[in-house]
Design an enzyme around this catalytic site. Structure first.
Site, PDB file in Angstrom:
ATOM      1  N   HIS A 215      14.899 -58.055  15.293  1.00 53.81           N
ATOM      2  CA  HIS A 215      13.750 -58.435  14.448  1.00 53.81           C
ATOM      3  C   HIS A 215      12.690 -57.352  14.559  1.00 53.81           C
ATOM      4  CE1 HIS A 215      10.527 -60.852  12.679  1.00 53.81           C
ATOM      5  NE2 HIS A 215      11.496 -61.622  12.213  1.00 53.81           N
TER       6      HIS A 215
ATOM      7  N   ASP B   7      18.296 -66.419  11.774  1.00 53.17           N
ATOM      8  CA  ASP B   7      19.505 -66.492  10.939  1.00 53.17           C
ATOM      9  C   ASP B   7      20.798 -66.605  11.729  1.00 53.17           C
ATOM     10  OD1 ASP B   7      17.706 -64.217   8.991  1.00 53.17           O
ATOM     11  OD2 ASP B   7      18.247 -66.236   8.368  1.00 53.17           O
TER      12      ASP B   7
HETATM   13  C1  SDX Z   1      14.578 -62.159   8.760  1.00 51.98           C
HETATM   14  O1  SDX Z   1      10.141 -60.006   8.972  1.00 51.98           O
HETATM   15  C2  SDX Z   1      10.464 -61.243   9.159  1.00 51.98           C
HETATM   16  O2  SDX Z   1       9.699 -62.041   9.676  1.00 51.98           O
HETATM   17  C3  SDX Z   1      11.824 -61.633   8.641  1.00 51.98           C
HETATM   18  C4  SDX Z   1      12.251 -63.045   8.945  1.00 51.98           C
HETATM   19  C5  SDX Z   1      11.419 -64.058   8.219  1.00 51.98           C
HETATM   20  O3  SDX Z   1      11.333 -65.197   8.687  1.00 51.98           O
HETATM   21  O4  SDX Z   1      10.931 -63.706   7.109  1.00 51.98           O
HETATM   22  O5  SDX Z   1      12.173 -63.296  10.339  1.00 51.98           O
HETATM   23  C6  SDX Z   1      13.683 -63.306   8.489  1.00 51.98           C
HETATM   24  O6  SDX Z   1      14.737 -61.323   7.916  1.00 51.98           O
HETATM   25  C7  SDX Z   1      15.224 -62.052  10.125  1.00 51.98           C
HETATM   26  C8  SDX Z   1      16.090 -60.759  10.260  1.00 51.98           C
HETATM   27  C9  SDX Z   1      17.436 -61.027   9.601  1.00 51.98           C
HETATM   28  N1  SDX Z   1      18.250 -59.797   9.561  1.00 51.98           N
HETATM   29  C10 SDX Z   1      19.325 -59.621  10.343  1.00 51.98           C
HETATM   30  O7  SDX Z   1      19.667 -60.413  11.218  1.00 51.98           O
HETATM   31  C11 SDX Z   1      20.111 -58.364  10.034  1.00 51.98           C
HETATM   32  C12 SDX Z   1      20.497 -57.670  11.345  1.00 51.98           C
HETATM   33  N2  SDX Z   1      19.251 -57.232  11.953  1.00 51.98           N
HETATM   34  C13 SDX Z   1      18.924 -55.805  11.736  1.00 51.98           C
HETATM   35  O8  SDX Z   1      19.241 -55.360  10.447  1.00 51.98           O
HETATM   36  C14 SDX Z   1      17.505 -55.510  12.204  1.00 51.98           C
HETATM   37  O9  SDX Z   1      17.347 -56.057  13.439  1.00 51.98           O
HETATM   38  C15 SDX Z   1      16.323 -55.903  11.342  1.00 51.98           C
HETATM   39  C16 SDX Z   1      16.477 -55.511   9.915  1.00 51.98           C
HETATM   40  C17 SDX Z   1      16.091 -57.375  11.411  1.00 51.98           C
HETATM   41  C18 SDX Z   1      15.139 -55.192  11.901  1.00 51.98           C
HETATM   42  O10 SDX Z   1      15.395 -53.818  11.669  1.00 51.98           O
HETATM   43  P1  SDX Z   1      14.532 -52.754  12.443  1.00 51.98           P
HETATM   44  O11 SDX Z   1      13.094 -53.067  12.303  1.00 51.98           O
HETATM   45  O12 SDX Z   1      15.020 -51.399  12.092  1.00 51.98           O
HETATM   46  O13 SDX Z   1      14.947 -53.072  13.913  1.00 51.98           O
HETATM   47  P2  SDX Z   1      14.349 -52.341  15.139  1.00 51.98           P
HETATM   48  O14 SDX Z   1      13.349 -51.309  14.723  1.00 51.98           O
HETATM   49  O15 SDX Z   1      13.899 -53.380  16.097  1.00 51.98           O
HETATM   50  O16 SDX Z   1      15.632 -51.584  15.726  1.00 51.98           O
HETATM   51  C19 SDX Z   1      15.517 -51.019  16.975  1.00 51.98           C
HETATM   52  C20 SDX Z   1      16.881 -50.428  17.257  1.00 51.98           C
HETATM   53  C21 SDX Z   1      17.402 -49.496  16.151  1.00 51.98           C
HETATM   54  O17 SDX Z   1      18.199 -48.537  16.794  1.00 51.98           O
HETATM   55  P3  SDX Z   1      17.569 -47.026  16.986  1.00 51.98           P
HETATM   56  O18 SDX Z   1      17.241 -46.501  15.601  1.00 51.98           O
HETATM   57  O19 SDX Z   1      16.363 -47.187  17.857  1.00 51.98           O
HETATM   58  O20 SDX Z   1      18.707 -46.238  17.649  1.00 51.98           O
HETATM   59  O21 SDX Z   1      17.861 -51.470  17.378  1.00 51.98           O
HETATM   60  C22 SDX Z   1      18.883 -51.256  16.415  1.00 51.98           C
HETATM   61  C23 SDX Z   1      18.316 -50.357  15.335  1.00 51.98           C
HETATM   62  O22 SDX Z   1      19.378 -49.603  14.755  1.00 51.98           O
HETATM   63  N3  SDX Z   1      19.218 -52.572  15.862  1.00 51.98           N
HETATM   64  C24 SDX Z   1      20.422 -53.106  15.907  1.00 51.98           C
HETATM   65  C25 SDX Z   1      20.278 -54.356  15.301  1.00 51.98           C
HETATM   66  N4  SDX Z   1      19.010 -54.545  14.922  1.00 51.98           N
HETATM   67  C26 SDX Z   1      18.355 -53.418  15.275  1.00 51.98           C
HETATM   68  N5  SDX Z   1      21.604 -52.673  16.370  1.00 51.98           N
HETATM   69  C27 SDX Z   1      22.661 -53.503  16.233  1.00 51.98           C
HETATM   70  N6  SDX Z   1      22.605 -54.733  15.665  1.00 51.98           N
HETATM   71  C28 SDX Z   1      21.418 -55.188  15.181  1.00 51.98           C
HETATM   72  N7  SDX Z   1      21.360 -56.414  14.620  1.00 51.98           N
END
Ligand code: SDX
Length: 392
Positions: free
Chosen positions: A270, A327
């Site tokens: 998140h 989710d």
């Molecule tokens: C919702 O904003 C909100 O409030 C949204 C929401 C709401 O109620 O409206 O909460 C609802 O959208 C929840 C999120 C649902 N999406 C997913 O579950 C999809 C999988 N999650 C990822 O796509 C990701 O975690 C996001 C999109 C949710 C967040 O993306 P970010 O902001 O890029 O995540 P981050 O900056 O915290 O990532 C830090 C690191 C990154 O690696 P580096 O670039 O530092 O090497 O963690 C990695 C990311 O690549 N990472 C993951 C990951 N999520 C982040 N690696 C593997 N699996 C994952 N799920």
């Protein structure tokens, strides 16, 4: 507790936003709606009461709540001609495609509540959107399975009405299962609002131009559909089914950690929560309750819990502060209730309409509000002279 939009590192956009609806402390895993903790609301309140709270700022008195529910039930039907719109879609259209189209078209049917300068019309449009979303979502489902639409039944609850319009048929009476109704209502509460997430920011940005509320909510639905956002609940359950059995989990954990692999663990991580998502905790407890009460022994729930345990003890997820989000477990419950995965994000949109509408009202009723105008970090070429085609 004001939220500031930061569209680009170091830039604070002119669309900075102050809001009093929802507070999130991502480090502590705290989520408050008008000051009330999400777990207390999920356990003790109802979705309609949370809707009143988000819209009006305070919990309603019994009389206020009766009036609000009466008003909402008077808007649950949709214009008969809207059915024609559904018939224009293929039967296999994704429910979110239908929701985008139908909600965007509502201003053509309810243009008497599109003047955003009139507080009375704003209120009517808000109630219409909240009231009609269950009817529109249920119609999208019925259309996809070739069953007749059911009209709303206003003698039952908002959530019970939605379940009846979704799973009921004209040929026989439909009894709302109280366990399912409570679980569904709790899921709606957990999805109601979440500060300035991508789809809410979309609604605010669209609304800041003076666009009508129906068009703004349609924009929010379009943004929510993405798998990185609201589409994650559908993607998470599909991922759990693809994993299938606990012995396959390590392979997917490895893929999620592989920078070369675009695969991400759906339902994990998140932008704001760097500790657990308080909604995921309630969702996990609800999943266990619903499966047990319905006598559903879903091995996918075991895969989900095993995956969570492994990920939470893996140094990559610990270092990146990745936890299950709202989710991750919702699909297990929705599947047990009988929804196809294609309906999951439509249910998220149904619930989030309350937050979108409340956030839109908060913005549009501020006399100081101006059109949002995010800025950029320019990375293109410096100024240069045009070269005529013959000279290139
Ligand atoms: C919702 O904003 C909100 O409030 C949204 C929401 C709401 O109620 O409206 O909460 C609802 O959208 C929840 C999120 C649902 N999406 C997913 O579950 C999809 C999988 N999650 C990822 O796509 C990701 O975690 C996001 C999109 C949710 C967040 O993306 P970010 O902001 O890029 O995540 P981050 O900056 O915290 O990532 C830090 C690191 C990154 O690696 P580096 O670039 O530092 O090497 O963690 C990695 C990311 O690549 N990472 C993951 C990951 N999520 C982040 N690696 C593997 N699996 C994952 N799920």
């Amino acid at each position: 507790q004001t939220g500031m939009f930061t569209f680009d590192p170091g830039f604070t956009s002119t669309a900075s936003c102050e809001s009093g609806l929802t507070f999130i402390d991502g480090g502590e895993g705290i989520l408050l709606h008008r000051g009330y903790p999400i777990d207390q609301l999920a356990e003790q309140s109802s979705f309609m009461e949370v809707a009143y709270l988000l819209l009006n700022g305070e919990l309603p008195s019994p009389g206020e709540f009766d009036d609000f529910q009466y008003t909402i039930t008077r808007h649950t039907m949709v214009h008969e001609q809207l059915k024609t719109l559904y018939n224009g879609f293929r039967r296999d259209a994704h429910p979110m495609a239908i929701m985008c189209g139908v909600v965007g078209a509502l201003s053509a049917f309810y243009h008497d509540s599109t003047d955003i300068t009139d507080p009375v019309q704003r209120k009517i449009a808000s109630h219409r959107l909240i009231a009609k979303m269950p009817t529109i979502a249920a119609m999208a489902y019925k259309y996809s399975i070739g069953q007749p639409f059911l009209y709303p039944e206003n003698s039952i609850s908002y959530t019970g009405n939605f379940l009846r319009m979704t799973f009921g048929v004209p040929a026989e009476p439909y009894e709302v299962n109280p366990v399912v109704e409570k679980a569904m209502d709790r899921i709606f509460i957990l999805h109601a609002d979440h500060e300035q997430n991508a789809s809410t920011s979309t609604v605010r940005l669209a609304g800041s131009s003076g666009a009508n509320p129906f068009a703004c909510i349609a924009a929010g639905i379009a943004c929510l559909w993405g798998p990185a956002h609201g589409g994650a609940n559908e993607a998470a359950l599909n991922m759990l089914h693809e994993i299938g059995t606990p012995d396959k989990i390590p392979e997917y954990i490895a893929r999620a950690k592989d920078k070369e692999d675009p695969f991400r663990l759906m339902g994990f991580g998140h932008r704001v929560y760097k500790n657990f998502d308080p909604r995921a905790k309630v969702m996990k407890e609800t999943a266990a309750e619903v499966l047990e009460t319905l006598g559903v022994d879903d091995p996918i729930f075991d895969v989900a819990r095993e995956l969570e345990q492994i990920a939470l003890n893996d140094e990559y997820f610990i270092e990146k502060k990745l936890y299950p989000n709202v989710d991750f477990y919702s699909g297990v419950i929705l599947s047990a209730i009988g929804f196809p995965t294609t309906m999951f994000t439509a249910l998220f949109a149904l619930a989030r309409t309350v937050g979108w509408v409340a956030q839109w009202n908060e913005m549009i009723s501020d006399p100081e509000q101006r059109i949002g105008r995010p800025r950029q970090l320019y990375t293109g070429p410096t100024m240069r002279d045009y070269v005529p085609l013959g000279s290139r």
